[in-house]
Design a protein around this motif. Sequence first.
Motif, mmCIF file in Angstrom:
data_model
loop_
_atom_site.group_PDB
_atom_site.id
_atom_site.type_symbol
_atom_site.label_atom_id
_atom_site.label_comp_id
_atom_site.label_asym_id
_atom_site.label_seq_id
_atom_site.Cartn_x
_atom_site.Cartn_y
_atom_site.Cartn_z
ATOM 1 N N ASP A 54 0.784 -1.030 -0.212
ATOM 2 C CA ASP A 54 -0.065 0.116 -0.190
ATOM 3 C C ASP A 54 0.847 1.193 0.050
ATOM 4 O O ASP A 54 0.222 2.394 -0.108
ATOM 5 C CB ASP A 54 -0.846 -0.037 1.331
ATOM 6 N N ALA B 127 -1.901 18.210 -0.127
ATOM 7 C CA ALA B 127 -1.141 17.030 0.341
ATOM 8 C C ALA B 127 0.107 17.156 -0.145
ATOM 9 O O ALA B 127 0.697 17.866 -0.988
ATOM 10 C CB ALA B 127 -1.980 15.978 -0.541
ATOM 11 N N GLU C 27 5.610 8.504 5.739
ATOM 12 C CA GLU C 27 4.201 9.023 5.018
ATOM 13 C C GLU C 27 3.019 8.318 5.576
ATOM 14 O O GLU C 27 1.815 8.761 5.266
ATOM 15 C CB GLU C 27 4.270 9.044 3.726
ATOM 16 N N GLN C 28 3.203 7.098 5.877
ATOM 17 C CA GLN C 28 2.049 6.134 5.960
ATOM 18 C C GLN C 28 1.521 6.293 7.500
ATOM 19 O O GLN C 28 0.632 5.504 7.912
ATOM 20 C CB GLN C 28 2.363 4.640 5.885
ATOM 21 N N SER C 29 2.321 7.228 8.099
ATOM 22 C CA SER C 29 1.753 7.287 9.627
ATOM 23 C C SER C 29 0.216 8.002 9.531
ATOM 24 O O SER C 29 -0.201 8.718 8.773
ATOM 25 C CB SER C 29 2.593 8.311 10.470
ATOM 26 N N ASP C 30 -0.371 7.646 10.689
ATOM 27 C CA ASP C 30 -1.909 8.107 10.954
ATOM 28 C C ASP C 30 -2.177 9.399 11.260
ATOM 29 O O ASP C 30 -1.613 9.881 12.083
ATOM 30 C CB ASP C 30 -2.456 7.140 11.999
ATOM 31 N N GLU C 31 -3.012 9.875 10.622
ATOM 32 C CA GLU C 31 -4.017 11.040 10.896
ATOM 33 C C GLU C 31 -4.812 10.507 11.814
ATOM 34 O O GLU C 31 -5.347 9.221 11.827
ATOM 35 C CB GLU C 31 -4.512 11.551 9.889
ATOM 36 N N PRO C 32 -5.532 11.269 12.897
ATOM 37 C CA PRO C 32 -6.123 10.532 13.645
ATOM 38 C C PRO C 32 -7.752 10.374 13.242
ATOM 39 O O PRO C 32 -8.551 9.475 13.475
ATOM 40 C CB PRO C 32 -6.585 11.540 15.037
ATOM 41 N N TRP C 33 -7.822 10.874 11.934
ATOM 42 C CA TRP C 33 -9.193 10.669 11.219
ATOM 43 C C TRP C 33 -8.910 10.648 9.715
ATOM 44 O O TRP C 33 -8.350 11.474 9.203
ATOM 45 C CB TRP C 33 -10.205 11.974 11.730
ATOM 46 N N PRO C 34 -9.211 9.749 9.169
ATOM 47 C CA PRO C 34 -8.646 9.406 7.588
ATOM 48 C C PRO C 34 -9.532 10.082 6.417
ATOM 49 O O PRO C 34 -9.415 10.010 5.432
ATOM 50 C CB PRO C 34 -9.020 7.964 7.584
#
Lengths: 653, 653
Positions: free
Chosen positions: A571, A614, A599-606
Amino acid sequence: MRENTTRPTVLPVAPTRGRLRPLGLDEVRITGGFWARRRHTNATATLGHCRDWMERVGWTGNFRAVAEGRIDRDRRGREFADSEMYKLLEAMAWEAGSGGSGGSGSTLDADAAALTEIVARAQQPDGYLNTAFGHPGQQPRYSDLEWGHELYCYGHLIQAGVAQARARGEGELAKIARRAADHVCATFGPGGIEGVCGHPEIETALVELARLTGEQRYLDQAALFVDRRGHHTLADIEFGRAYFQDDMPVRDATVLRGHAVRALYLAAGAVDVAVETGDDALLAAVVRQWEAAVARRTHLTGGMGSHHRDEAFGDDFVLPPDRAYSETCAGVASVMLSWRLLLATGEPRFADLAERTLFNVVATSPSDDGRAFFYANTLHRRTRGAVPATDTDSPRAESSLRAPWFAVSCCPTNVARTLAQLPAYVATVDDHGVQLHQYADAEIATSLADGHGVALRVRSDYPSGGTVAVRIVRSPDRPWTLSLRVPEWTAGATASLTEPDGTRRVVPPGTADVTRVFRPGDEVRLELPVTPRWVRADPRVDAVRGTVAVQRGPLVYCAESVDLPDGRDVDTVQVDPSVEPEDAGDKVVVAGEVAAHAEQSDEPWPYEPLDRPAVSTADRTQIVLVPYHSWANRGPSTMRVWLPTTRQRTTEP
Amino acid sequence: MRENTTRPTVLPVAPTRGRLRPLGLDEVRITGGFWARRRHTNATATLGHCRDWMERVGWTGNFRAVAEGRIDRDRRGREFADSEMYKLLEAMAWEAGSGGSGGSGSTLDADAAALTEIVARAQQPDGYLNTAFGHPGQQPRYSDLEWGHELYCYGHLIQAGVAQARARGEGELAKIARRAADHVCATFGPGGIEGVCGHPEIETALVELARLTGEQRYLDQAALFVDRRGHHTLADIEFGRAYFQDDMPVRDATVLRGHAVRALYLAAGAVDVAVETGDDALLAAVVRQWEAAVARRTHLTGGMGSHHRDEAFGDDFVLPPDRAYSETCAGVASVMLSWRLLLATGEPRFADLAERTLFNVVATSPSDDGRAFFYANTLHRRTRGAVPATDTDSPRAESSLRAPWFAVSCCPTNVARTLAQLPAYVATVDDHGVQLHQYADAEIATSLADGHGVALRVRSDYPSGGTVAVRIVRSPDRPWTLSLRVPEWTAGATASLTEPDGTRRVVPPGTADVTRVFRPGDEVRLELPVTPRWVRADPRVDAVRGTVAVQRGPLVYCAESVDLPDGRDVDTVQVDPSVEPEDAGDKVVVAGEVAAHAEQSDEPWPYEPLDRPAVSTADRTQIVLVPYHSWANRGPSTMRVWLPTTRQRTTEP
């Protein structure tokens, strides 16, 4: 349609009429290449693997327990476990009848005889044969037509009996099957139980038995079962009656629906009935359903059935790669249906779908060693999963790796019987000559409609290479037509055909004919453009919008995490479809970007406002793709077929 | 954490400690607007609808049949049918305790008393109460902890008993619940059965009973159930032990997984145990799981659970709109969890998710008339389906319309009890003052931590409008803090707050505080930017790549076919996100294209080479969107939340 004259050949499917006449396993041999390797593994590993697992999990023992009067205490497995025994026996028969691909015919015959003896002792005096019903302490016979699978099991028993009779001459197994079929006709015929089985299968089997024996009543019973379905003789279950196609008559339906394997087996049986009874309306109905299912309900791999919950076809264009069910057995059933439609109509589109499904579904299920299987064939695997235990059966394969056996273990034996009969799909004859449908190193020796002998030798490293060389080994001294399928996937590229005299011409998708007086040594060469190509989906396949896939010849490719740097998952990949994919042996290399882990780290809400900019710091790189059928043979991995494009990285939605 | 002093208020959830102290249904009244209308319908239609259906389908009769010794012949419904009776009783209690939203409190009390009497007669002398197990002709008690739902049913019984005690003073139902709880402690406590229920629910119920009664053993039993889970006391079922969260201990898990309702109920119970026992590590574990689930496994609507097959959370970012399961009960359970986390931590993010879930999942389930429900809440409906019969129960709602009742009918009563207790979610108090979390026309009268009375009147047409006016009705003559949640969806736009002295300031998402000596008549105004906005998803949500959605305030919008010209379906729509969406009353209008029907005609195969040019003759037009919660109230329709962009029409993938 033309009449097929009866010939003593080892035919898996033997319609008495139809546009094309099939060839037997004694007329076509696959001698090398992709399918020869698969068939060798099937014969030398998978057949024994299935036999051993069925003994181990007690499904073989169920037959013994019936014979010994202790089945009520000792029965193992699901209600349809008997059918795996029959599918294995069918596979053994075709394998033995095709001269063996590595296994010894005599060993196979001995194994089959031993299993047949076990089965025989479980048959009741009136022909009834099922280990799950009707014995002391069990539910009564035919008390649960929705889920009991009794007629389904007979279907596979009958198919095994037919296979044994055709491959080895009528023996004990064929006799058991005939007794069972007679019992079915007596029980479910006119004046009997007005029912059908929750799982179609008996229909196609009874027609094949009628073809073998010439007995009309088996065909009549099959026709009755086909016509009875759709009239609500089955209960309205939680999944609805469409689950087992009892929602509407077969001839009224416009698309395949419900449980995919059931739908496809039923459609195959309906074609068989239509062909034998000259029921063109019924045949046309099935063709219509096939067309709608292929146009709207089929994955790029040929996989059918998108719903996990009820293993069913979904609504049109609901084809999410990450929830693709694409059951192996639905792939097998789809090939069965396409083959019957090809024989009936002669139209190459049916061989096209069969090819796609064989290479990308049927060939994907077994592992390299033939001892583990995918039950479902997802097009996108997001997590690596765990290595399944090799010494236990799996509930169902939702792991990223194949499993050796399942609680519902329909796929191993279904793959086995398909690979065992595969040479029969290679070629046919008709009044004009010989047709080649599937390409492999092969030897074909048969007779034309007028009885003249003809022999061909096909040389090809297909699908790795695109050259198919057909050398005439024997030919009558009169003109006939050699027809070669030009696959649908060549559309937009250039396929060419070279005649024995050196004439070369471009051939469009469909059928390329060469009509002439052939001489031994003559060669016809088909050059298929197997350079890798980007493919996109109809915009209504919502789940793959903004992505592309790579196909090379009939093979669908995929990205697999074991080919990515630094243990990254698939992914992180985005590809650049403005750069053409390139061959790299059997692999393909494409241009693209692999995102850094950070870059794949999470935002708290997708989800976020569209106007938020971006950023991307992904590195431009080359990405290796492998044939989809080969994935998951190198340990746990993530995988995807449909690849997001780099354009999707920008702020544009 | 601070200690909460015990007060005689009608509290749905009454932790003894926590960052915030909840208010009772006797302290907050919702007086108008969106939720008042929903609550009115709930009180006047849904409660009676549920009571009547339970009588009609025989689930109420199950209790009578136990009392009369004929349950083995007469039991109806699934094994967990008893729980619907208890959830209805809980809803009736909260509704009666909140002064009624249109139903008469005395009628509710009479209805509840009649049902309670029926339940009481089915309880066994030792406290056991279940109509599906343990009676002559049935399976023994606790013989199927995986699927039997006995403890789950007790959980709902206990919650109903607590509700009745808090709302109406301890009566018969509370006594039944205590007898059942004592039986559970005796049976599953130390030295008893080392098991847990396949469906969590008992945990949160036992903690609430401990809070009501002050009896430590109920809390101990709840803690024991939480700690026991994950140690494989349940069998390894086909879906795997993660289905009922028995795959690993609660405190070791990093994300919510398995059956969504089970996962969320368990998490809620774990928070309750953590709060009451001061187990900060357990609380932190649940917060971590919540964060991961919200970041990667939650639909734009707040909907949780993407898998139909096992009603489960899927892998990260597997959120296909057209296979969204997003079960109504998972929405209810998510609100339960978020509310407990809000009380424990005071962090507004938990109220943010609760708001999103209430408006877009819980409010979506019931029809306008409160007599039909969505079981699952898909984000994309492709076919119009049929009008479900109103006089029969539905297997499960996969239709495009709501159904009046289900074979598994957990959602109607779950929606009912949630709406009945909704005012409790509006506000809290702490040592500093009053916090407003959810916005509605409301009257709040409570006391601050120091015992001084305070009263507020909130005026708002939220979510239609963004103005929230809070008028001080009563206040002590000393400074305190009024805190207003500024929702996360205001990020990137401008929210502002006006103090009583006219000072106006921009407030970022989070909490906006006003600290001062308030006078009666003072007003604090919050202005929230409820203009519609385009939203996009993380690129890893593969299923919505190349699409956008519209959100307006907390409301998610959707296109519904009944708003399209010429009876077209929503899959003809593409939108242009370069044009901002515009308000049109409660609807939203966006620019885009609607394809002609002809363009939607099938190709025989839905995949094609990328280099083949695509054409579009779609007409540029305006497209009307409606709030997602309001869809399917105008007959069968197709619907989608995520809308492809016009850029996707071109040859670009």
